[in-house]
Design a protein around this motif. Structure first.
Motif, PDB file in Angstrom:
ATOM      1  N   VAL A  17      -7.311  11.779   5.579  1.00 60.04           N
ATOM      2  CA  VAL A  17      -7.794  10.530   6.168  1.00 60.04           C
ATOM      3  C   VAL A  17      -7.780   9.432   5.110  1.00 60.04           C
ATOM      4  CG1 VAL A  17      -9.815   9.382   7.157  1.00 60.04           C
ATOM      5  CG2 VAL A  17      -9.162  11.667   7.947  1.00 60.04           C
ATOM      6  N   ASN A  18      -8.091   9.799   3.885  1.00 61.70           N
ATOM      7  CA  ASN A  18      -8.068   8.877   2.761  1.00 61.70           C
ATOM      8  C   ASN A  18      -7.034   9.382   1.758  1.00 61.70           C
ATOM      9  OD1 ASN A  18     -10.318   7.450   3.845  1.00 61.70           O
ATOM     10  ND2 ASN A  18     -11.657   9.019   2.994  1.00 61.70           N
ATOM     11  N   LEU A  19      -6.117   8.520   1.368  1.00 62.69           N
ATOM     12  CA  LEU A  19      -5.105   8.875   0.375  1.00 62.69           C
ATOM     13  C   LEU A  19      -5.405   8.139  -0.917  1.00 62.69           C
ATOM     14  CD1 LEU A  19      -1.850   8.682   2.545  1.00 62.69           C
ATOM     15  CD2 LEU A  19      -3.200  10.706   1.963  1.00 62.69           C
ATOM     16  N   GLN A  20      -5.321   8.859  -2.022  1.00 61.37           N
ATOM     17  CA  GLN A  20      -5.527   8.247  -3.327  1.00 61.37           C
ATOM     18  C   GLN A  20      -4.197   7.728  -3.868  1.00 61.37           C
ATOM     19  OE1 GLN A  20      -7.314  11.304  -5.719  1.00 61.37           O
ATOM     20  NE2 GLN A  20      -9.262  11.200  -4.643  1.00 61.37           N
ATOM     21  N   THR A  21      -4.276   6.814  -4.799  1.00 54.01           N
ATOM     22  CA  THR A  21      -3.083   6.275  -5.433  1.00 54.01           C
ATOM     23  C   THR A  21      -2.186   7.415  -5.911  1.00 54.01           C
ATOM     24  OG1 THR A  21      -4.303   4.324  -6.146  1.00 54.01           O
ATOM     25  CG2 THR A  21      -2.244   4.802  -7.309  1.00 54.01           C
ATOM     26  N   GLY A  22      -0.923   7.376  -5.515  1.00 55.18           N
ATOM     27  CA  GLY A  22       0.045   8.394  -5.923  1.00 55.18           C
ATOM     28  C   GLY A  22       0.125   9.596  -4.997  1.00 55.18           C
TER      29      GLY A  22
ATOM     30  N   SER B  87       0.879  11.667  -1.649  1.00 54.40           N
ATOM     31  CA  SER B  87       1.823  11.513  -0.549  1.00 54.40           C
ATOM     32  C   SER B  87       1.662  12.649   0.459  1.00 54.40           C
ATOM     33  CB  SER B  87       3.264  11.462  -1.061  1.00 54.40           C
ATOM     34  OG  SER B  87       3.621  12.688  -1.650  1.00 54.40           O
ATOM     35  N   ILE B  88       2.087  12.368   1.680  1.00 55.38           N
ATOM     36  CA  ILE B  88       2.081  13.371   2.735  1.00 55.38           C
ATOM     37  C   ILE B  88       3.448  13.345   3.418  1.00 55.38           C
ATOM     38  CG2 ILE B  88      -0.416  13.289   3.096  1.00 55.38           C
ATOM     39  CD1 ILE B  88       0.108  11.589   5.586  1.00 55.38           C
ATOM     40  N   GLN B  89       3.805  14.457   4.028  1.00 54.01           N
ATOM     41  CA  GLN B  89       5.094  14.580   4.680  1.00 54.01           C
ATOM     42  C   GLN B  89       4.928  15.101   6.110  1.00 54.01           C
ATOM     43  OE1 GLN B  89       4.679  15.920   1.381  1.00 54.01           O
ATOM     44  NE2 GLN B  89       5.479  13.986   0.653  1.00 54.01           N
ATOM     45  N   PRO B  90       4.496  14.243   7.034  1.00 57.02           N
ATOM     46  CA  PRO B  90       4.387  14.666   8.423  1.00 57.02           C
ATOM     47  C   PRO B  90       5.760  14.926   9.037  1.00 57.02           C
ATOM     48  CG  PRO B  90       3.578  12.408   8.138  1.00 57.02           C
ATOM     49  CD  PRO B  90       4.054  12.875   6.821  1.00 57.02           C
ATOM     50  N   VAL B  91       5.768  15.754  10.079  1.00 58.62           N
ATOM     51  CA  VAL B  91       7.001  16.107  10.787  1.00 58.62           C
ATOM     52  C   VAL B  91       6.841  15.731  12.257  1.00 58.62           C
ATOM     53  CG1 VAL B  91       8.455  18.035  11.520  1.00 58.62           C
ATOM     54  CG2 VAL B  91       7.533  17.988   9.194  1.00 58.62           C
ATOM     55  N   LEU B  92       7.862  15.083  12.812  1.00 58.76           N
ATOM     56  CA  LEU B  92       7.872  14.702  14.221  1.00 58.76           C
ATOM     57  C   LEU B  92       9.050  15.381  14.903  1.00 58.76           C
ATOM     58  CD1 LEU B  92       6.595  12.265  12.506  1.00 58.76           C
ATOM     59  CD2 LEU B  92       6.962  10.947  14.553  1.00 58.76           C
ATOM     60  N   ILE B  93       8.786  15.979  16.048  1.00 59.71           N
ATOM     61  CA  ILE B  93       9.845  16.544  16.881  1.00 59.71           C
ATOM     62  C   ILE B  93      10.103  15.530  17.989  1.00 59.71           C
ATOM     63  CG2 ILE B  93      10.570  18.488  18.313  1.00 59.71           C
ATOM     64  CD1 ILE B  93      10.052  19.166  15.296  1.00 59.71           C
TER      65      ILE B  93
ATOM     66  N   GLU C 160      11.408  14.023   9.401  1.00 59.47           N
ATOM     67  CA  GLU C 160      10.389  14.170   8.364  1.00 59.47           C
ATOM     68  C   GLU C 160      10.087  12.803   7.772  1.00 59.47           C
ATOM     69  OE1 GLU C 160      11.209  18.727   6.876  1.00 59.47           O
ATOM     70  OE2 GLU C 160      11.568  17.100   5.479  1.00 59.47           O
ATOM     71  N   LEU C 161       8.812  12.484   7.704  1.00 57.98           N
ATOM     72  CA  LEU C 161       8.354  11.241   7.083  1.00 57.98           C
ATOM     73  C   LEU C 161       7.865  11.546   5.673  1.00 57.98           C
ATOM     74  CD1 LEU C 161       6.167   9.749   9.950  1.00 57.98           C
ATOM     75  CD2 LEU C 161       8.583   9.339   9.493  1.00 57.98           C
ATOM     76  N   ASP C 162       7.986  10.584   4.795  1.00 57.36           N
ATOM     77  CA  ASP C 162       7.389  10.667   3.464  1.00 57.36           C
ATOM     78  C   ASP C 162       6.561   9.397   3.309  1.00 57.36           C
ATOM     79  OD1 ASP C 162       6.715  11.381   0.886  1.00 57.36           O
ATOM     80  OD2 ASP C 162       8.569  10.618   0.013  1.00 57.36           O
ATOM     81  N   ILE C 163       5.249   9.570   3.274  1.00 49.66           N
ATOM     82  CA  ILE C 163       4.323   8.447   3.159  1.00 49.66           C
ATOM     83  C   ILE C 163       3.582   8.598   1.840  1.00 49.66           C
ATOM     84  CG2 ILE C 163       2.330   7.293   4.179  1.00 49.66           C
ATOM     85  CD1 ILE C 163       3.224   8.581   6.879  1.00 49.66           C
TER      86      ILE C 163
ATOM     87  N   ILE D 153       0.811  -1.215   0.000  1.00 47.45           N
ATOM     88  CA  ILE D 153       0.000   0.000   0.000  1.00 47.45           C
ATOM     89  C   ILE D 153       0.847   1.270   0.000  1.00 47.45           C
ATOM     90  CG2 ILE D 153      -1.752   1.304   1.289  1.00 47.45           C
ATOM     91  CD1 ILE D 153      -2.862  -1.241   0.091  1.00 47.45           C
ATOM     92  N   PHE D 154       1.936   1.308   0.766  1.00 50.16           N
ATOM     93  CA  PHE D 154       2.715   2.533   0.953  1.00 50.16           C
ATOM     94  C   PHE D 154       4.190   2.364   0.599  1.00 50.16           C
ATOM     95  CE2 PHE D 154      -0.442   5.003   2.944  1.00 50.16           C
ATOM     96  CZ  PHE D 154      -1.138   4.225   3.840  1.00 50.16           C
ATOM     97  N   ASN D 155       4.771   3.450   0.149  1.00 56.34           N
ATOM     98  CA  ASN D 155       6.212   3.636   0.180  1.00 56.34           C
ATOM     99  C   ASN D 155       6.452   4.572   1.354  1.00 56.34           C
ATOM    100  OD1 ASN D 155       7.053   2.157  -2.112  1.00 56.34           O
ATOM    101  ND2 ASN D 155       6.413   3.836  -3.438  1.00 56.34           N
TER     102      ASN D 155
END
Length: 103
Positions: free
Chosen positions: A72-77, A79-85, A25-28, A7-9
């Motif tokens: 909440v719902n991601l479509q094919t292709g 991506s989101i880039q959340p940040v964690l401290i 930084e995450l790349d989902i 499902i994810f990279n």
């Protein structure tokens, strides 16, 4: 539950460090449609702040993140880039993502 790797990279990178912590930084990226997705991961470091996703602290260094608002719902292709401290008394390490759930 769908297989996370199908499902994810997912990638993560430490983009800034300081004494006692770092910015991760995450790349989902969704390889397929992911409705109501969530990812579980383990880290030895405490998460102080998070941006771009919602977080559940499951205890013992295990966390779950999931999409917020229009992510909440991601479509094919998509991506989101959340940040964690992160709080880290020693050397910074990256997350170990252990599983994911697609509703």
């Amino acid at each position: 539950m769908a297989d996370l790797q199908n499902i994810f990279n997912t990638n993560s990178s430490i983009v800034e460090t300081w004494t006692g912590g770092y910015k991760l930084e995450l790349d989902i990226a969704a390889k397929l449609d992911a409705n109501g997705w969530e990812l579980n991961f383990n880290t030895p470091h405490k998460i102080k702040e998070i941006y771009g996703v919602d977080l559940i602290d499951n205890g013992n260094g295990n966390y779950t993140i999931y999409g917020q608002n229009d992510q909440v719902n991601l479509q094919t292709g998509q991506s989101i880039q959340p940040v964690l401290i992160m709080e880290a008394p020693g050397e910074a390490v990256e997350l170990d993502i252990v599983d994911g759930t697609i509703m």
